[in-house]
Structures are given as structure tokens and as C-alpha cells.
Design a protein around this motif. Structure first.
Motif, PDB file in Angstrom:
ATOM      1  N   CYS A  55       0.846  -1.197   0.000  1.00  0.00           N
ATOM      2  CA  CYS A  55       0.000   0.000   0.000  1.00  0.00           C
ATOM      3  C   CYS A  55       0.886   1.254   0.000  1.00  0.00           C
ATOM      4  O   CYS A  55       1.787   1.370   0.830  1.00  0.00           O
ATOM      5  CB  CYS A  55      -0.907  -0.022   1.227  1.00  0.00           C
ATOM      6  SG  CYS A  55      -1.881   1.468   1.403  1.00  0.00           S
ATOM      7  N   CYS A  58       0.126   3.277   3.691  1.00  0.00           N
ATOM      8  CA  CYS A  58       0.571   2.757   4.994  1.00  0.00           C
ATOM      9  C   CYS A  58       1.702   1.729   4.877  1.00  0.00           C
ATOM     10  O   CYS A  58       2.283   1.328   5.871  1.00  0.00           O
ATOM     11  CB  CYS A  58      -0.611   2.157   5.741  1.00  0.00           C
ATOM     12  SG  CYS A  58      -1.191   0.611   5.016  1.00  0.00           S
ATOM     13  N   CYS A  69      -4.664  -0.281   0.427  1.00  0.00           N
ATOM     14  CA  CYS A  69      -5.134  -1.466   1.137  1.00  0.00           C
ATOM     15  C   CYS A  69      -6.520  -1.231   1.731  1.00  0.00           C
ATOM     16  O   CYS A  69      -7.015  -0.097   1.745  1.00  0.00           O
ATOM     17  CB  CYS A  69      -4.146  -1.833   2.240  1.00  0.00           C
ATOM     18  SG  CYS A  69      -4.222  -0.744   3.668  1.00  0.00           S
ATOM     19  N   CYS A  72      -6.660   1.355   4.719  1.00  0.00           N
ATOM     20  CA  CYS A  72      -6.609   2.763   4.294  1.00  0.00           C
ATOM     21  C   CYS A  72      -7.914   3.177   3.619  1.00  0.00           C
ATOM     22  O   CYS A  72      -8.315   4.335   3.680  1.00  0.00           O
ATOM     23  CB  CYS A  72      -5.440   3.003   3.352  1.00  0.00           C
ATOM     24  SG  CYS A  72      -3.862   3.027   4.208  1.00  0.00           S
TER      25      CYS A  72
HETATM   26 ZN   LIG Z   1      -2.789   1.065   3.514  1.00  0.00          ZN
END
Ligand SMILES: [Zn+2]
Length: 200
Positions: A55, A58, A69, A72
Motif C-alpha cells: 500500500c 501505509c 489497502c 486505508c
Molecule cells: Zn494502507
């Protein structure tokens, strides 16, 4: 003496953490001994990892169709609270407590020297960019630093705190409830929940 294929296997696998040339050689013979069907299964499992994405927000792993992801993307989570953690397995431990409803930043394995690697600095910069681009006052509500309470964990926590303190109204640390030298990954859910609600 060894077939090229085995040599190639050893060459790749001996690079992995805690596997040396001797273990890689043994592993090769064990796999060959398991037969063709088992070998195909193993090859599929390794090849499947190619589909895993990182991701860009993050830095946790995922295999969604989207870039980001599912954590998020989840709209019911606070998007102005961030937890900085070291390893993916730490994130998994925190998620299991179901007590945290903010976002994350996975920093990746820290060095014992208390110095951040260049790629880890880039991850911190990615978080800073999210905060300055997306928060109305360019400040997060809270950044929680959740590193293991070890000597190098504390060293890195101070470093990261310094880097991020101008980007958040509140800085807090997790891990007070976890015994010194202990690890987030191995703390039980109750201990983790406790240190989450009593972060300071
Ligand atoms: Zn993420």
C-alpha cells in the motif's frame, strides 16, 4: 557435482534470513524428495507472492484491485489518527485487539543503531505528505508511536517523534503496559488493549 537447478535454488534461498547455504541445500533435497505434486504446490505458493502489493499510504501488504489497502480505504476509520509501527506482524496484533480505529504507517524492520534507513525516511515523508495534503490545518489529530519497548525501539521512537511532532496536535506512545524488552507482536490481546487505552 550438484545439478545446476539445485545450485540455482541454493543461491536464491541462502539469501533469506536465518537460512544459510547448508540449510538451503537440505531444503532442496527435502523438496525434491517430497515428489512432483508437492513441488508444484510449493512453486505456486511462492509464485502467488508476486501478486501481493504494498500500500502506498501505509506500506502494509494487500491484494486488492485498488492501489491502497482495505485498512486505508475503510471510511469508518479515523483518517486523522496514525499509528507508526515497525513490522506487519505488529499491525496484525493491534488489529486483533479491535480497539484501534485509526490508520497506520508500517516503518519496516528497524536497525539496532537507532538510525533510519533512507527507504524508511521516504515512508515517514509519505505520511507527512498525507497530513499536509489532506488535513484541513495540515496537522494530524494524533500520531501514536508504537515501537517495541527495547533500547533501540526507544531510540527510534525519540527520533521519529522529533520528525513528526510538527505534523500532529498530539504525539503519544504505546508500549508502557508492555514489559521492557517485550514485543508488541507477542503481547497478549489484553495487555495490548490496555496499553492502547492508556497510551500517554
Ligand atoms: Zn494502507
Amino acid at each position: 557435482m550438484l545439478p545446476e537447478e539445485i545450485k540455482k535454488f541454493i543461491e536464491e534461498f541462502e539469501k533469506l534470513p536465518s537460512i544459510g547455504p547448508r540449510q538451503a541445500t537440505r531444503l532442496a533435497f527435502r523438496l525434491i524428495g517430497g515428489g512432483q505434486a508437492k513441488l508444484a504446490e510449493m512453486a505456486n505458493a511462492v509464485s502467488g507472492l508476486k501478486k501481493v502489493k504494498i500500500c502506498p499510504r501505509c506500506f502494509f501488504v494487500h491484494s486488492q484491485k485498488t492501489d491502497v489497502c482495505s485498512i486505508c480505504a475503510e471510511s469508518t476509520r479515523a483518517n486523522d489518527v496514525f499509528m507508526v509501527i515497525e513490522k506487519e506482524t505488529d499491525l496484525m496484533s493491534i488489529e486483533r485487539t479491535k480497539k484501534y480505529r485509526g490508520k497506520y504507517l508500517v516503518l519496516g524492520e528497524l536497525t539496532k543503531s537507532g538510525v533510519l534507513e533512507p527507504w524508511q525516511k521516504l515512508r515517514l515523508n509519505a505520511l507527512k505528505k498525507i497530513i499536509t495534503d489532506e488535513m484541513s490545518d495540515k496537522m494530524a489529530k494524533e500520531i501514536i508511536i508504537a515501537l517495541n519497548p527495547t533500547t533501540y525501539g526507544d531510540l527510534n521512537a525519540s527520533l521519529i517523534e522529533k520528525e513528526l511532532k510538527n505534523y500532529s496536535h498530539k504525539m503519544s506512545r504505546l508500549g508502557r503496559g508492555i514489559p521492557t524488552g517485550g514485543e508488541i507482536e507477542f503481547a497478549d490481546e489484553e495487555t495490548l488493549s490496555h496499553s492502547l487505552t492508556r497510551r500517554e
